[in-house]
Design an enzyme around this catalytic site. Structure first.
Site, PDB file in Angstrom:
ATOM      1  N   GLU A 161       0.809  -1.234   0.000  1.00  0.00           N
ATOM      2  CA  GLU A 161       0.000   0.000   0.000  1.00  0.00           C
ATOM      3  C   GLU A 161       0.839   1.280   0.000  1.00  0.00           C
ATOM      4  O   GLU A 161       0.715   2.117   0.890  1.00  0.00           O
ATOM      5  CB  GLU A 161      -0.952  -0.005   1.205  1.00  0.00           C
ATOM      6  CG  GLU A 161      -1.882  -1.208   1.212  1.00  0.00           C
ATOM      7  CD  GLU A 161      -2.881  -1.200   2.366  1.00  0.00           C
ATOM      8  OE1 GLU A 161      -2.762  -0.358   3.272  1.00  0.00           O
ATOM      9  OE2 GLU A 161      -3.796  -2.046   2.345  1.00  0.00           O
ATOM     10  N   GLU A 273      -6.129 -10.639  -1.545  1.00  0.00           N
ATOM     11  CA  GLU A 273      -6.984 -10.456  -0.353  1.00  0.00           C
ATOM     12  C   GLU A 273      -8.445 -10.307  -0.774  1.00  0.00           C
ATOM     13  O   GLU A 273      -9.125  -9.360  -0.393  1.00  0.00           O
ATOM     14  CB  GLU A 273      -6.551  -9.196   0.420  1.00  0.00           C
ATOM     15  CG  GLU A 273      -5.081  -9.150   0.763  1.00  0.00           C
ATOM     16  CD  GLU A 273      -4.697  -7.923   1.576  1.00  0.00           C
ATOM     17  OE1 GLU A 273      -5.576  -7.181   2.048  1.00  0.00           O
ATOM     18  OE2 GLU A 273      -3.480  -7.700   1.743  1.00  0.00           O
TER      19      GLU A 273
END
Ligand code: XIL
Length: 373
Positions: A161, A273
């Site tokens: 991220e 995910e």
């Protein structure tokens, strides 16, 4: 280790309560995801430690999946809460389970702005510049974890991220603040160096992020990978978290465009995910469910609508199976999900398979049949 599904079933025979709920299939057809995904890509799940003492959850993990990620237990705050004091116990539990059932393990994650203890960015006031201090701490951390799980982990999220949706570098990043703009390059260089020292060159080094279908982010990630390759910095795979919505957001075409761009870099793609929010008025992202009144397309949150959405997305995964290394769902059943109230997973609160379990299974079976032709 190779273990047939028959022997896995035998091992867990005493605990296969969950299996009672599975629909009967023709004798020669795969009935579980793990078998149906064989030859296409690895199929994974994220598990917290308590999954391994829950009989039904363990049974599902062993029978439906062949790759595991710790949901939280290999993160920086869990593994090195104080400098130089490492805690591997929870990670070891997952690794032992994976080895017992012939599953691969994904390590998540070395460098992230979240779930990282404060001490990492504290100034020791010993005269060294903070860039040097934080890089040394990162290297020490990466070396300790890769050494501890040497031979047992097949892929690692090196950076998680690090971009905004429009492709700018993430605004809040203590790593970038302390190390400088080349912090990701440095992290990948360190991971590659340590992997070489350990003879672990085969371990895949991954960049992982959410909203990886947004054009600005796609461009930025592709640029980063190409820059790395031009400089000889190893990066092997791109992780798309896939916290998505049950309406057409993102659309199949948008996801496909991202696949094409990532595949063109030569990196493998990992769906890392996956979960699909069904909750109206909420958006699913790397930050969990956030109130967003513009999200009104989830009105049809029926089990059938979700099954259709999962099926369409898995059909796309199957189409791109040559570029996809693994697809990992972020949690076992709905009550285990970090997305409270979103019914985002393929097993329900009781860990019974939902209609979307069967649409995923069908999509994999179709893909496998096509491979065999
Ligand atoms: C989440 C876990 O699922 C939660 O249990 C935890 O409280 C917060 O983190 N992006 C990531 C994952 O890379 O590590 C996050 O996992 C979800 C978003």
């Amino acid at each position: 280790m190779s273990i047939s599904m028959k022997s896995v079933s035998a091992i867990v025979a005493g605990i296969c309560l969950g299996a009672l709920a599975f629909q009967a299939q023709a004798a020669d057809e795969p009935t579980r995801l793990r078998d149906a995904a064989e030859g296409l890509f690895l199929i994974g799940n994220a598990a917290p430690t308590r999954a391994f003492s829950d009989l039904i959850a363990s049974d599902i993990l062993a029978q439906d999946f062949n790759r595991l990620t710790c949901e939280n237990e290999m993160k920086f705050d869990a593994t090195e809460p104080q400098e130089g004091q490492f805690n591997y116990r929870a990670g070891d539990t997952l690794v032992e389970f994976a080895q017992k059932y012939g599953m691969k393990v994904h390590g998540h994650t070395f460098l992230w702005h979240s779930q990282t203890p404060q001490w990492v960015f504290q100034n020791p006031n010993d005269g060294r510049p903070m860039r040097e201090v934080v890089l040394a701490r990162l290297e020490n951390h990466i070396r300790a974890l890769m050494t501890h799980w040497k031979g047992k982990i097949q892929s690692w999220d090196v950076c998680n991220e690090c971009f905004e949706d429009d492709g700018r570098p993430r605004g809040f990043s203590p790593w970038r603040q302390n190390i400088g703009d080349d912090y990701m390059e440095q992290a990948f260089r360190i991971a590659d160096k340590v992997a070489k020292e350990l003879g672990e060159e085969k371990v895949l080094l991954v960049y992982n992020d959410f909203n990886m279908y947004k054009p600005g982010k796609v461009q930025a990630v592709v640029k980063m990978v190409n820059d790395f390759k031009a400089k000889g910095v190893r990066i092997d795979a791109i992780g798309m978290q896939a916290h998505w919505q049950s309406n057409d957001d993102p659309s199949i075409e948008t996801i496909e465009a991202a696949f094409k761009a990532y595949a063109a870099t030569g990196c493998k793609i990992i769906i890392s995910e996956m979960d699909i929010n069904t909750r109206n008025g909420f958006r699913n992202s790397g930050r969990g469910l956030e109130r967003d009144d513009s999200v009104q397309g989830n009105a049809d949150s029926s089990a059938d609508a979700l099954a259709k959405r999962y099926g369409q997305i898995f059909d796309l995964f199957v189409k791109y199976h040559e570029s996809i290394y693994a697809v990992t769902l972020w949690g076992i059943g709905d009550s285990w999900s970090w997305l409270r109230g979103g019914q985002p997973l393929i097993f329900d609160n009781n860990l019974d398979p939902k209609p979307c379990y069967y649409s995923v299974l069908e999509s994999l079976k179709k893909g496998q049949k096509a491979l065999k032709k």
